[in-house]
Design a protein around this motif. Structure first.
Motif, PDB file in Angstrom:
ATOM      1  N   GLN A 143      24.042 -55.385  32.671  1.00 37.16           N
ATOM      2  CA  GLN A 143      24.652 -56.665  33.011  1.00 37.16           C
ATOM      3  C   GLN A 143      25.653 -57.099  31.936  1.00 37.16           C
ATOM      4  OE1 GLN A 143      24.144 -57.722  36.106  1.00 37.16           O
ATOM      5  NE2 GLN A 143      25.783 -59.184  35.686  1.00 37.16           N
ATOM      6  N   TYR A 144      25.310 -56.815  30.681  1.00 40.84           N
ATOM      7  CA  TYR A 144      26.222 -57.141  29.571  1.00 40.84           C
ATOM      8  C   TYR A 144      27.555 -56.413  29.772  1.00 40.84           C
ATOM      9  CZ  TYR A 144      28.294 -57.175  24.909  1.00 40.84           C
ATOM     10  OH  TYR A 144      29.173 -57.310  23.859  1.00 40.84           O
ATOM     11  N   LEU A 145      27.472 -55.120  30.062  1.00 41.03           N
ATOM     12  CA  LEU A 145      28.707 -54.343  30.224  1.00 41.03           C
ATOM     13  C   LEU A 145      29.470 -54.778  31.471  1.00 41.03           C
ATOM     14  CD1 LEU A 145      27.362 -50.798  29.231  1.00 41.03           C
ATOM     15  CD2 LEU A 145      28.980 -52.180  27.934  1.00 41.03           C
ATOM     16  N   ARG A 146      28.743 -55.047  32.568  1.00 34.97           N
ATOM     17  CA  ARG A 146      29.417 -55.507  33.798  1.00 34.97           C
ATOM     18  C   ARG A 146      30.159 -56.813  33.549  1.00 34.97           C
ATOM     19  NH1 ARG A 146      24.396 -55.053  36.682  1.00 34.97           N
ATOM     20  NH2 ARG A 146      24.147 -52.861  37.265  1.00 34.97           N
ATOM     21  N   ASP A 147      29.478 -57.761  32.911  1.00 34.74           N
ATOM     22  CA  ASP A 147      30.103 -59.067  32.644  1.00 34.74           C
ATOM     23  C   ASP A 147      31.278 -58.927  31.681  1.00 34.74           C
ATOM     24  OD1 ASP A 147      28.403 -60.406  34.304  1.00 34.74           O
ATOM     25  OD2 ASP A 147      27.147 -61.260  32.724  1.00 34.74           O
ATOM     26  N   LEU A 148      31.080 -58.109  30.649  1.00 34.75           N
ATOM     27  CA  LEU A 148      32.151 -57.896  29.664  1.00 34.75           C
ATOM     28  C   LEU A 148      33.411 -57.393  30.366  1.00 34.75           C
ATOM     29  CD1 LEU A 148      32.999 -57.545  26.566  1.00 34.75           C
ATOM     30  CD2 LEU A 148      32.267 -55.167  26.854  1.00 34.75           C
ATOM     31  N   MET A 149      33.245 -56.423  31.250  1.00 37.25           N
ATOM     32  CA  MET A 149      34.413 -55.851  31.925  1.00 37.25           C
ATOM     33  C   MET A 149      34.987 -56.848  32.940  1.00 37.25           C
ATOM     34  SD  MET A 149      34.540 -53.263  30.109  1.00 37.25           S
ATOM     35  CE  MET A 149      36.077 -52.599  30.746  1.00 37.25           C
ATOM     36  N   ALA A 150      34.116 -57.512  33.706  1.00 36.33           N
ATOM     37  CA  ALA A 150      34.605 -58.430  34.738  1.00 36.33           C
ATOM     38  C   ALA A 150      35.349 -59.618  34.122  1.00 36.33           C
ATOM     39  CB  ALA A 150      33.437 -58.923  35.599  1.00 36.33           C
ATOM     40  N   GLU A 151      34.781 -60.173  33.046  1.00 38.17           N
ATOM     41  CA  GLU A 151      35.423 -61.327  32.392  1.00 38.17           C
ATOM     42  C   GLU A 151      36.757 -60.913  31.779  1.00 38.17           C
ATOM     43  OE1 GLU A 151      34.273 -64.471  32.161  1.00 38.17           O
ATOM     44  OE2 GLU A 151      32.363 -64.115  33.184  1.00 38.17           O
ATOM     45  N   THR A 152      36.779 -59.722  31.206  1.00 35.44           N
ATOM     46  CA  THR A 152      38.020 -59.239  30.587  1.00 35.44           C
ATOM     47  C   THR A 152      39.067 -58.960  31.662  1.00 35.44           C
ATOM     48  OG1 THR A 152      36.705 -58.296  28.798  1.00 35.44           O
ATOM     49  CG2 THR A 152      38.974 -57.532  28.977  1.00 35.44           C
ATOM     50  N   GLU A 153      38.630 -58.349  32.762  1.00 36.09           N
ATOM     51  CA  GLU A 153      39.556 -58.096  33.882  1.00 36.09           C
ATOM     52  C   GLU A 153      40.192 -59.400  34.340  1.00 36.09           C
ATOM     53  OE1 GLU A 153      37.308 -56.266  37.060  1.00 36.09           O
ATOM     54  OE2 GLU A 153      36.849 -54.543  35.781  1.00 36.09           O
ATOM     55  N   ARG A 154      39.355 -60.435  34.480  1.00 38.12           N
ATOM     56  CA  ARG A 154      39.861 -61.716  34.977  1.00 38.12           C
ATOM     57  C   ARG A 154      40.905 -62.294  34.015  1.00 38.12           C
ATOM     58  NH1 ARG A 154      35.488 -65.933  35.640  1.00 38.12           N
ATOM     59  NH2 ARG A 154      34.568 -64.113  36.640  1.00 38.12           N
ATOM     60  N   ALA A 155      40.573 -62.300  32.730  1.00 36.40           N
ATOM     61  CA  ALA A 155      41.503 -62.859  31.742  1.00 36.40           C
ATOM     62  C   ALA A 155      42.810 -62.070  31.736  1.00 36.40           C
ATOM     63  CB  ALA A 155      40.859 -62.843  30.355  1.00 36.40           C
TER      64      ALA A 155
END
Ligand code: ZN
Length: 342
Positions: free
Chosen positions: A280-292
Motif C-alpha cells: 500500500q505504501y508503494l501504491r500510494d507513493l506512486m499514485a500520489e506522485t503520478e497525480r502531482a
C-alpha cells in the motif's frame, strides 16, 4: 547527515560486557531449526541474517557488510548448531548483504556454495565492486572529519564518543582494504530448490523489486520466508529499485503461505501485515506522485505534496527517520513517473 552514521556506535561503549557477536546480533529461534540474527540497530553496517538447519549442514541468508561481522555471527551460530555452513545466499547485491561472504569460505574451506540470482551476481561484479572502491575513498574523508571534530571538541564525553567513532571507522577502513570479495558460485534465473529429507528450501526470484535480482528464501512446510530488502522494517531504499515491479513482486510473494518473515532490516514479521503495509505504501507513493506530476508539479513541489499525505498515513509503521527518508523515495518515484529512469 553522513557523519550521523557513526554516532550510534557510542552506544556500544555501554555494551562493553557483551561479546562481539552479542553486540552485533540477537540470534532468535523463529521456527524449529531456523534462527533470525537480528542486527542491533545501533551498529551502522549490518543487515539481518537467517540461519536454516538442513540435515547435513546450515544455510545462511546474507553476510553483512564486512567479514568481522560475519565471523562474529559464525561464532554465535556455533552455540546453536555444530553443523557446518554449506550454503550462503545473497538476497541482492547491496554491500551490507554480501561483503562478509569471504568469512564463510575462510571458516569452511572444504566448500561453501554462495547462491544468488544471476542478476545479483552480475551486479556484485559490475556495480558492487566499484562501490567498495568508492567507499575506500569515502571513509578516509569521514575519518578526516572526525579528527577535525575531535580537535574542536571540548567536552570529555564528546571526545570519548568521537574517539570511539574514529576507532570504528579506522577498523572498517582496514577491513575494506583487505577485503577479497567472494562472488556467488551458484546462480539461477527463477528458482532453485535444495531438497533434503527434513525440509526443502526454495530460493525464488519473483520479479524485480528493491533491485533487479532480489530473491526470497522460502520454507513451505514451516511457512517461513526470508525476504531480503524487498520486505523489511525500515523505510525502503529505492535507489536501485523498480517501484511498479516491486508492488507486483510483493503481491506474488504474498500469495505463498507465510506466517513468519525476516527481512534484511528490522524485527521478525508475523503474518501478512507488513506485506499489505509495504504494498500500500508503494501504491500510494506512486499514485500520489503520478497525480502531482500530471498536475505539472516540479520535483520539489511533489516532495512537499506527497510527504504531506504520506507521512501522517505511514509514520506509525516506519522508523523515526521516515520524514527525511521519504524524500529520496518521492524523488525516485518522480523520476520513474516522468520517464527519467525505470
Ligand atoms: Zn538493500
Amino acid at each position: 547527515m553522513k557523519r550521523l552514521r557513526w554516532l550510534p556506535i557510542v552506544l556500544l561503549l555501554f555494551a562493553a560486557t557483551l561479546t562481539a557477536a552479542e553486540q552485533l546480533f540477537d540470534l532468535k529461534p523463529v521456527v524449529p531449526g531456523v534462527w533470525a540474527a537480528i542486527a542491533k540497530p545501533q551498529f551502522r553496517v549490518n543487515c539481518n541474517a537467517v540461519v536454516i538447519e538442513l540435515d547435513d549442514g546450515l544455510l545462511v541468508v546474507d553476510t553483512h557488510s564486512k567479514p568481522s561481522a560475519a565471523r562474529a555471527l559464525i561464532e554465535q551460530v556455533k552455540s546453536v548448531s555444530s553443523k557446518p555452513v554449506k550454503f550462503v545466499v545473497n538476497t541482492h547485491f547491496h554491500w551490507d548483504h554480501y561483503q562478509g561472504n569471504q568469512a564463510y569460505l575462510s571458516a569452511w574451506p572444504q566448500g561453501v556454495e554462495i547462491i544468488s540470482s544471476e542478476a545479483t551476481r552480475e551486479s556484485i561484479e559490475h556495480r558492487g565492486i566499484p562501490r567498495v572502491k568508492n567507499e575506500m575513498l569515502e571513509v578516509p574523508r569521514e575519518i578526516e572529519h572526525l579528527k577535525a571534530d575531535f580537535a574542536q571538541a571540548t567536552d570529555a564525553s564528546q571526545k570519548a564518543e568521537i574517539e570511539e567513532n574514529l576507532r570504528q571507522a579506522e577498523s572498517y577502513l582496514g577491513e575494506l582494504q583487505a577485503m577479497q570479495l567472494a562472488l556467488p558460485t551458484i546462480t539461477f534465473d527463477r528458482s532453485l530448490i535444495i531438497h533434503r529429507k527434513s525440509r526443502n528450501v526454495q530460493i525464488l526470484w519473483l520479479g524485480k523489486a528493491h533491485t533487479d535480482g532480489d530473491v526470497f528464501v522460502y520454507l513451505p512446510k514451516e511457512k517461513f520466508m526470508a525476504t531480503g530488502d524487498v520486505l523489511q522494517g525500515w523505510v525502503p531504499f529505492m535507489g536501485d529499485g523498480y517501484p511498479y515491479d516491486w508492488i507486483k513482486t510483493l503481491e506474488a510473494a504474498e500469495k505463498l503461505d507465510v506466517e513468519y518473515a525476516v527481512g534484511g532490516h528490522g524485527a521478525v514479521m508475523r503474518d501478512k501485515e507488513r506485506f499489505h503495509f509495504s504494498e500500500q505504501y508503494l501504491r500510494d507513493l506512486m499514485a500520489e506522485t503520478e497525480r502531482a506530476y500530471a498536475e505539472g508539479a516540479s520535483m520539489a513541489e511533489t516532495v512537499k505534496r506527497v510527504s504531506a499525505t504520506m507521512i501522517p498515513k505511514y509514520a506509525s509503521g516506519m522508523p523515526p527517520t521516515f520524514p527525511q527518508d521519504i524524500v529520496g523515495n518521492i524523488q525516485k518515484a518522480y523520476r520513474v513517473v516522468s520517464g527519467d529512469t525505470n
